[in-house]
Every structure is written in C-alpha cells, then in structure tokens.
Design an enzyme around this catalytic site. Sequence first.
Site, mmCIF file in Angstrom:
data_model
loop_
_atom_site.group_PDB
_atom_site.id
_atom_site.type_symbol
_atom_site.label_atom_id
_atom_site.label_comp_id
_atom_site.label_asym_id
_atom_site.label_seq_id
_atom_site.Cartn_x
_atom_site.Cartn_y
_atom_site.Cartn_z
ATOM 1 C CD GLU A 100 -7.456 -7.926 -18.501
ATOM 2 O OE1 GLU A 100 -6.287 -7.820 -19.231
ATOM 3 O OE2 GLU A 100 -7.813 -9.107 -17.831
ATOM 4 N N GLY A 101 -4.954 -3.644 -16.638
ATOM 5 C CA GLY A 101 -4.054 -2.544 -16.750
ATOM 6 C C GLY A 101 -2.564 -3.116 -16.118
ATOM 7 C CG HIS A 102 -2.254 -3.569 -11.683
ATOM 8 N ND1 HIS A 102 -3.648 -3.609 -11.370
ATOM 9 C CD2 HIS A 102 -1.833 -2.592 -11.052
ATOM 10 C CE1 HIS A 102 -3.817 -2.300 -10.453
ATOM 11 N NE2 HIS A 102 -2.884 -1.996 -10.603
ATOM 12 C CD GLN A 124 0.763 5.343 -2.952
ATOM 13 O OE1 GLN A 124 1.946 4.702 -2.700
ATOM 14 N NE2 GLN A 124 0.163 5.347 -3.950
ATOM 15 N N GLY A 135 2.063 2.343 -15.539
ATOM 16 C CA GLY A 135 0.914 2.719 -16.473
ATOM 17 C C GLY A 135 0.961 4.209 -16.602
ATOM 18 C CE LYS A 187 -5.778 4.712 -13.568
ATOM 19 N NZ LYS A 187 -5.708 5.422 -12.666
ATOM 20 C CB VAL A 234 -5.387 -1.240 -20.049
ATOM 21 C CG1 VAL A 234 -6.518 -2.163 -20.390
ATOM 22 C CG2 VAL A 234 -3.920 -1.451 -20.360
ATOM 23 N NE ARG A 251 -8.121 5.927 -4.501
ATOM 24 C CZ ARG A 251 -6.938 6.160 -4.786
ATOM 25 N NH1 ARG A 251 -6.349 6.246 -5.914
ATOM 26 N NH2 ARG A 251 -6.120 6.215 -3.573
HETATM 27 O O1 PAF Z 1 0.816 3.430 -8.997
HETATM 28 C C1 PAF Z 1 0.737 2.741 -7.679
HETATM 29 O O2 PAF Z 1 -0.096 1.804 -7.824
HETATM 30 C C2 PAF Z 1 1.526 3.104 -6.587
HETATM 31 O O3 PAF Z 1 1.411 4.548 -6.596
HETATM 32 C C3 PAF Z 1 2.816 2.457 -6.504
HETATM 33 C C4 PAF Z 1 3.711 2.755 -7.541
HETATM 34 C C5 PAF Z 1 2.657 1.133 -6.456
HETATM 35 C C6 PAF Z 1 3.506 2.961 -5.228
HETATM 36 O O4 PAF Z 1 2.826 2.575 -4.046
#
Ligand code: PAF
Length: 284
Positions: free
Chosen positions: A38-40, A64, A150, A152, A179, A190
């Site tokens: 829901e956050g996305h 990352q 977001g 978060k 959210v 996660r």
């Molecule tokens: O917040 C994320 O999901 C990731 O760090 C992002 C911004 C999509 C970059 O891979």
Amino acid sequence: MKDSIRVIDSIQEMREYRSLIYETKNIGFVPTMGYLHEGHLSLVEQSNKESDITIVSIYVNPTQFGENEDLQTYPRDIDRDLDLLCKYNVDAVFYPNNKEMYPEGYLTWVEVEKLSSLYCGRSRPTHFKGVSTIVSKLINIVRPLYLYMGEKDFQQIAVLKKMIEDLNYDTYIRPCPIVREIDGLALSSRNAYLNEKERRNALSLYEAQILAKEMIYKGERNIDTVISKMRKLINEKDGRIDYIEFVDPHTLELKADLIGTLRVLMAVYIGKTRLIDNFEITIN
Ligand code: PAF
C-alpha cells in the site's frame, strides 16, 4: 488484467516511449524494487493526482545491497505487482534487467558525500552509493518531472534531493507520508521476512514513537532520556537497535535540543530483519 498494462523491459524501448510523450505533459515516476504494498500504491495515487503520465519502475538494484545482505532473498513477484498496478492509472512499468543496467565493464558511480555515511550509511556503507547511482540512471532514462518517494526512507530522500540539486536534474522529489498497518507497523517489503513472534515484536518501533511523543508532550526535554526509554522498550521486545537519532529534517544533522521541528530516525533488527522507521516532532 496484466495485458492492459504496458511493461517495458529495455532501455531502448523506454527511451522511445518517453520520446513520444509531449514535452508539455508532466511525468510522475515511482521507482520501486517491487513486491509492492500500500505504501508504493499511495505513491502511484499521488502521481495520478499531480501528473499527466505515471511511470513505475520495478528493479531490485543489486548495487545497493551489501555483501552480507538480503539481495538473493529479497521478495520478488512481478505478476502480483502487475496485477496490483492494473488497478491504478499506470501508463508504463519499466522492468529492466541487470545486464542492461550494469553491463560488463560498468565503471560509473554517483556518490553523495557526507549524507550517505550518516545513520543507515554507518552499517550499510555502500548502500546510498548504489541508490544514488541507480536513481540517477533511472532519471536519465525516464526523464520525469516528479519523483515520488515514501518518507519511510527519510535519509534516502535527503540523499537524493542533494544529488538532484548538485547534478542539476530537472526533477523534483515529492515526499509522501509513511503508510502503516492498522496497528502502526510501517509498511515495508521486508516485513514479509517476519515470523509471527517477530511481527509482534516489530511493533515496538511504533510503540517507542508513541512513548517518545508522550514523554515530550508531557514536558520531557532531554533527548538522551527519551532515547534511553525508547531503547528500553525496544530491547524488551527483543529488538537490536542499530540507531535512534533526533535530527534536523533538512540537514540531517544531530539535534542537541528538543526545540522546533525534528525528525527521529530509527533502525532496528528484529531477528535478522533490519527495519527502519521515523517520525516528526514539533516543539514550540
Ligand atoms: O526505495 C527503494 O525502493 C529503492 O531504494 C529505490 C529508490 C527504488 C532505488 O532502487
């Protein structure tokens, strides 16, 4: 259902699609690593409100993740993601692959100094370099006006704002509120790692926020006292604290006094899962 959403899986095709959009149209872009929640979807909704075109990217960016982190196990389910996105007004989903994003011989990195080494950067020293590099590449490919992110990932927003400013991108970050589940746990892909007991213990991050706010609104003005009470509550629920810091929301510098608007940033391991959360507090 899936057939009605345009999925673009090559940089060349994404560039072609982008070049056909009139310059007068605002493009809203929601970069994600998939396993949407829901956050996305709230970011997609916000983009739908403010932008003419909404593009979502789904890409688990390997650079990352640190060496001993969860790249291999990071949850992925593209069919589920596309099903969810079908219910929104998404014009295109960019779904690139590693070979194209980091071809053999790849050598170029974007690093925002200082801001990337604070807080999350202390335990994840290469994380923000990976984030700023991939977001920089995505901005170059998608060329959006707005980037929806977001809150978060509060530090991520600060790092990317600086990158956008320093590299003169014609793109603006639109931060959107966290959210939460009904009981207060901040939504995160996660969270899928948590077993039943861990899920209960994960609530301690939110409970610690309530406690901090109560203490401060009742008059407590010593940051260390508030942090130590927050720590105690989280430790009692088996949480292993990476950090809890009271910072300036713009510079991310540590605040010494409880005055004005502050952001409280926190990262906590629940079992093997590292969760982040944050909240704002204003004291006049
Ligand atoms: O917040 C994320 O999901 C990731 O760090 C992002 C911004 C999509 C970059 O891979």
